[in-house]
Design an enzyme around this catalytic site. Structure first.
Site, PDB file in Angstrom:
ATOM      1  N   THR A 282       0.850  -1.181   0.000  1.00 32.41           N
ATOM      2  CA  THR A 282       0.000   0.000   0.000  1.00 32.41           C
ATOM      3  C   THR A 282       0.887   1.232   0.000  1.00 32.41           C
ATOM      4  O   THR A 282       1.895   1.294   0.708  1.00 32.41           O
ATOM      5  CB  THR A 282      -0.968   0.030   1.199  1.00 32.41           C
ATOM      6  OG1 THR A 282      -1.746   1.229   1.153  1.00 32.41           O
ATOM      7  CG2 THR A 282      -0.255  -0.072   2.536  1.00 32.41           C
ATOM      8  N   GLU A 283       0.526   2.205  -0.853  1.00 33.43           N
ATOM      9  CA  GLU A 283       1.447   3.302  -1.140  1.00 33.43           C
ATOM     10  C   GLU A 283       1.692   4.238   0.026  1.00 33.43           C
ATOM     11  O   GLU A 283       2.616   5.054  -0.007  1.00 33.43           O
ATOM     12  CB  GLU A 283       0.995   4.091  -2.373  1.00 33.43           C
ATOM     13  CG  GLU A 283      -0.404   4.608  -2.356  1.00 33.43           C
ATOM     14  CD  GLU A 283      -1.383   3.700  -3.063  1.00 33.43           C
ATOM     15  OE1 GLU A 283      -2.242   4.218  -3.784  1.00 33.43           O
ATOM     16  OE2 GLU A 283      -1.305   2.463  -2.886  1.00 33.43           O
ATOM     17  N   ASN A 284       0.888   4.169   1.094  1.00 30.96           N
ATOM     18  CA  ASN A 284       1.178   5.018   2.243  1.00 30.96           C
ATOM     19  C   ASN A 284       2.208   4.409   3.177  1.00 30.96           C
ATOM     20  O   ASN A 284       2.468   4.951   4.243  1.00 30.96           O
ATOM     21  CB  ASN A 284      -0.104   5.348   3.019  1.00 30.96           C
ATOM     22  CG  ASN A 284      -0.831   4.120   3.517  1.00 30.96           C
ATOM     23  OD1 ASN A 284      -0.935   3.127   2.817  1.00 30.96           O
ATOM     24  ND2 ASN A 284      -1.352   4.186   4.723  1.00 30.96           N
TER      25      ASN A 284
END
Length: 449
Positions: A282-284
């Site tokens: 997940t990009e966060n």
């Protein structure tokens, strides 16, 4: 060893002057310096340039500043979660600079590292890159992005010692780590302050040399009535969507690092079991994403990029947004499964903007579409008006060019062998004649009979 002063939120707010550029950390429901931003909202400071992933939802970070008209310019990747931001932009008093999420993170990191900017393949050939210096490097079209620095950065961490060393929790690193390096004055809002020596050096994520002051956090998202402390809401699930999700799942293999977008791709996550060996990114800032927890919310668990609380599988790891998008841009993510508004016969994807609609958000879509080794698009075959979404040429703003490898709709499956749109499968209950009648582009047929 220096000692960093512990000041009040009001004193911290006084460090921000009218006309300043202010960076504010946070991504979704974690790492938001709400105590500091709410203190700033009590001042008369105005004409701010606000640099953040988004202006934020009305009750969280930048929402109050926006409502007070203290912000005149916003630089970020996603503004659609705050309708007030969209309205302010339409009314003309809020200037918006929209950057892909990974580009924003890297521009902040570059600013903190003393660089003038960088070239990136993300957004090449799109509206976002209009007017930018563009050149071909290593055989790829690249766009120049200037570095970003600020007068003041408000960030949030879990723990700090009195030397200013910071430790983040779970996915709270996000934009906070890079912002801590890229401002003249850095003020960290923290939940716990300990004495020098109580934070093991190997657990320090941001060294104290970057931090100018500490503020004891008094507000959390739960205090603000945020949805961060509850489980995620119901998803739209029907037979057609589940058929698409199951078909996408067939494309994932043990050991694959996979990023799943919002919408239909989130249903794929519900089908993945630990035994499959698929590693979700997940990009966060998390690798090894597990299923949603059965109790609690974002205050107790990591949160994915869709603001949904998740669990961490054994072997999971956390990192900041700049490193996360470095994984994507560096082609270390094997597969991205994303939604789409249109895919054309040239493998171009459009999924971030509709002309005439007040959509001010690109998020990580451009980074993922151009950076993942393989791009799978899941979408309905037709839009709400019945118009085809598989077309000869995209009429909507393009997200990435020649990037799509596989299209899965509620009617059919298409691939692009030798760059040619090719029908390779039909969804349950759908006929070939139906696909021919509802597809807006010519295609080859290679169906298994």
């Amino acid at each position: 060893m220096k000692r960093v002063p512990v000041i009040t939120a009001a004193e911290a707010a006084g460090q921000v002057r009218s006309g300043d550029t202010l960076m504010v950390g946070g991504f979704g429901m974690t790492g938001n310096p709400v105590t500091l931003v709410h203190a700033l909202a009590e001042t008369g400071t105005k004409d701010l340039t606000y640099v953040a992933n988004n202006v934020s939802e009305p009750g969280l970070s930048g929402g109050r500043l926006l409502r007070n008209r203290q912000i005149s310019r916003a630089v970020g990747s996603y503004f659609t979660s705050n309708r007030e931001a969209v309205q302010a932009h339409q009314e003309g008093w809020l200037e918006v600079t929209l950057l892909p999420q990974g580009t924003l993170a890297e521009a902040i990191r570059a600013g903190g590292a003393g660089l003038g900017g960088f070239y990136t393949p993300t957004a090449a050939g799109t509206l976002i890159a209009a007017g930018a210096d563009t050149r071909v490097l290593n055989g790829r079209e690249m766009v120049f992005v200037p570095a970003i620095q600020a007068d003041v950065a408000f960030i949030r961490a879990w723990r700090a010692d009195r030397a200013g060393n910071l430790q983040y929790r779970l996915t709270e690193q996000n934009f906070n780590r890079a912002m801590a390096t890229a401002a003249r004055v850095v003020i960290a809002e923290v939940e716990e302050i300990v004495e020098v020596g109580e934070l093991p050096p190997e657990q320090v994520h941001t060294p104290g040399l970057y931090v100018d002051a500490l503020v004891q956090a008094t507000l959390t998202l739960a205090h603000l009535g945020s949805s961060a402390d509850v489980n995620s809401g119901a998803k739209r699930v029907d037979a057609a969507r589940m058929h698409m999700a199951r078909r996408a799942l067939q494309e994932l293999h043990p050991g694959d690092v996979v990023n799943l977008g919002i919408g239909i791709p989130t249903l794929v996550a519900d089908l993945i079991t630990p035994e499959m060996g698929v590693i979700l990114h997940t990009e966060n800032g998390m690798l090894g994403v597990g299923p949603a927890p059965q109790d609690g919310g974002a205050m107790h668990y990591p949160v994915n990029a869709g603001k949904i609380p998740v669990t961490a599988l054994p072997g999971a790891s956390y990192f900041d947004s700049a490193e996360s998008f470095g994984m994507i841009r560096g082609r270390h993510v094997d597969v991205a499964v994303m939604g789409g508004l249109q895919v054309d016969a040239h493998a171009n994807l459009a999924n971030w903007a509709v002309p005439g609609k007040p959509l001010l958000g690109v998020g990580g879509a451009m980074d993922l579409a151009s950076g993942a080794r393989r791009l799978i698009v899941t979408m309905t075959h037709q839009d709400e008006r019945g118009a085809p979404k598989v077309v000869d040429d995209c009429t909507l703003p393009v997200t990435a060019s020649a990037a799509v490898d596989l299209v899965i709709t509620d009617k059919a499956v298409f691939t692009f062998p030798d760059g040619t749109l090719t029908l390779t499968g039909l969804m349950p209950g759908v006929t070939l004649d139906e696909v021919r009648a509802t597809t807006g582009a010519a295609f080859l047929e290679r169906l298994d009979r």
